[in-house]
Motif scaffolding. Structure first.
Motif, short mmCIF file in Angstrom:
data_model
loop_
_atom_site.label_atom_id
_atom_site.label_comp_id
_atom_site.label_asym_id
_atom_site.label_seq_id
_atom_site.Cartn_x
_atom_site.Cartn_y
_atom_site.Cartn_z
N LEU A 176 18.66 -13.23 4.39
CA LEU A 176 18.93 -11.64 4.38
C LEU A 176 17.91 -10.89 4.97
O LEU A 176 18.02 -10.24 5.80
CB LEU A 176 19.45 -11.47 3.02
CG LEU A 176 20.82 -11.99 2.44
CD1 LEU A 176 20.87 -11.53 1.11
CD2 LEU A 176 22.03 -11.68 3.38
N PRO A 177 16.73 -10.99 4.44
CA PRO A 177 15.56 -10.06 5.00
C PRO A 177 14.96 -10.92 6.17
O PRO A 177 14.67 -10.04 7.14
CB PRO A 177 14.26 -10.44 3.95
CG PRO A 177 14.60 -11.55 3.04
CD PRO A 177 16.14 -11.75 3.22
N ALA A 178 15.26 -12.18 6.62
CA ALA A 178 14.92 -12.51 7.98
C ALA A 178 15.67 -11.89 9.01
O ALA A 178 15.19 -11.45 9.94
CB ALA A 178 15.14 -14.07 8.07
N LEU A 198 2.15 -9.11 23.75
CA LEU A 198 3.25 -8.70 23.19
C LEU A 198 2.72 -7.81 22.12
O LEU A 198 1.63 -7.89 21.41
CB LEU A 198 3.72 -9.86 22.31
CG LEU A 198 4.37 -10.98 23.32
CD1 LEU A 198 5.04 -11.92 22.33
CD2 LEU A 198 5.57 -10.25 23.99
N SER A 199 3.48 -6.62 21.90
CA SER A 199 3.14 -5.86 20.79
C SER A 199 3.56 -6.06 19.27
O SER A 199 4.26 -7.07 19.28
CB SER A 199 4.05 -4.37 21.14
OG SER A 199 5.43 -4.74 21.01
N MET A 200 2.98 -5.54 18.27
CA MET A 200 3.53 -5.94 17.01
C MET A 200 5.13 -6.16 16.85
O MET A 200 5.29 -6.78 16.21
CB MET A 200 2.79 -5.00 15.91
CG MET A 200 2.97 -5.34 14.71
SD MET A 200 2.43 -6.83 14.11
CE MET A 200 0.78 -6.62 13.82
N PRO A 201 5.53 -5.10 17.15
CA PRO A 201 7.27 -5.30 17.02
C PRO A 201 7.72 -6.52 17.63
O PRO A 201 8.68 -7.26 17.08
CB PRO A 201 7.82 -4.03 17.67
CG PRO A 201 6.61 -2.71 17.16
CD PRO A 201 5.51 -3.68 17.81
N ILE A 203 15.53 -4.79 12.49
CA ILE A 203 14.74 -3.79 12.48
C ILE A 203 13.57 -3.75 13.59
O ILE A 203 13.25 -2.90 14.19
CB ILE A 203 13.81 -3.59 11.10
CG1 ILE A 203 14.87 -3.10 10.14
CG2 ILE A 203 12.87 -2.54 11.40
CD1 ILE A 203 14.34 -3.21 8.77
N ALA A 204 13.19 -5.13 13.77
CA ALA A 204 12.09 -5.30 14.83
C ALA A 204 12.82 -5.25 16.12
O ALA A 204 12.24 -4.82 17.00
CB ALA A 204 11.45 -6.56 14.57
N GLY A 205 14.13 -5.64 16.34
CA GLY A 205 14.65 -5.37 17.64
C GLY A 205 15.00 -4.04 17.84
O GLY A 205 14.52 -3.81 19.26
N ARG A 206 15.28 -3.12 17.06
CA ARG A 206 15.59 -1.71 17.17
C ARG A 206 14.05 -1.14 17.63
O ARG A 206 13.95 -0.29 18.81
CB ARG A 206 15.71 -1.05 16.10
CG ARG A 206 15.87 0.43 16.06
CD ARG A 206 16.92 1.11 16.82
NE ARG A 206 17.15 2.54 16.78
CZ ARG A 206 17.57 3.24 17.62
NH1 ARG A 206 18.28 2.72 18.57
NH2 ARG A 206 17.55 4.60 17.59
N HIS A 207 12.82 -1.58 17.10
CA HIS A 207 11.68 -1.07 17.62
C HIS A 207 11.31 -1.56 19.05
O HIS A 207 10.85 -0.62 19.78
CB HIS A 207 10.85 -1.47 16.50
CG HIS A 207 9.27 -0.90 16.49
ND1 HIS A 207 8.71 -0.53 15.35
CD2 HIS A 207 8.76 0.14 17.44
CE1 HIS A 207 7.63 0.53 15.50
NE2 HIS A 207 7.67 0.53 16.75
N VAL A 208 11.72 -2.68 19.30
CA VAL A 208 11.19 -3.20 20.42
C VAL A 208 12.17 -2.54 21.66
O VAL A 208 11.65 -2.19 22.58
CB VAL A 208 11.59 -4.71 20.94
CG1 VAL A 208 11.65 -5.29 22.16
CG2 VAL A 208 10.46 -5.47 19.68
#
Length: 127
Positions: free
Chosen positions: A33-35, A96-99, A41-46
């Motif tokens: 679930l959190p993965a 690569l950025s953090m996100p 969330i990371a995909g949205r940030h990218v």
């Protein structure tokens, strides 16, 4: 999502259930679930970081100001909808950025957890 995933995996490691037990399967599902949430969330940030400058959403208030003024769920919704600060890349490592790194890490975690969950359902046959 990193803290939630780490918490589930830490509890799993402390409990240390057998691989074919239902407890192990529950831990793997809880870890998925959190993965998966982290991937979203990371995909949205990218996505926000790769938008052309003219399409980046307008900047909003700083996070601490929003936490003081708005209810928690509205702050989460505002943060996830993105602002101009989300598109700013302030840190890179090996291109690569953090996100982007977090997206890679969450994808790998999801694949490993999914494989372990799949493996827990395939029991070896006794000789």
């Amino acid at each position: 999502m990193v803290v939630a995933l780490g918490g589930v995996l830490l509890i799993n490691a402390i409990h240390n259930p057998k691989i074919y037990s239902w407890a192990n399967r529950i831990y793997q599902i809880l870890a998925l679930l959190p993965a998966i949430g982290g991937i979203i969330i990371a995909g949205r940030h990218v996505y926000l970081q790769h938008l052309p400058e003219d399409e980046v959403p307008a900047c909003g208030a700083p996070l601490d100001a929003m936490m003081d003024m708005l209810p928690f769920m509205e702050v989460i919704q505002t943060v996830l909808s993105g602002d101009g600060e989300c598109a700013k890349v302030s840190w890179n490592f090996i291109g690569l950025s953090m996100p982007e790194w977090m997206l890679v890490i969450f994808i790998i975690a999801t694949l490993v957890i999914g494989f372990r969950l799949f493996k827990s359902f395939i029991q070896p046959k006794p000789f």
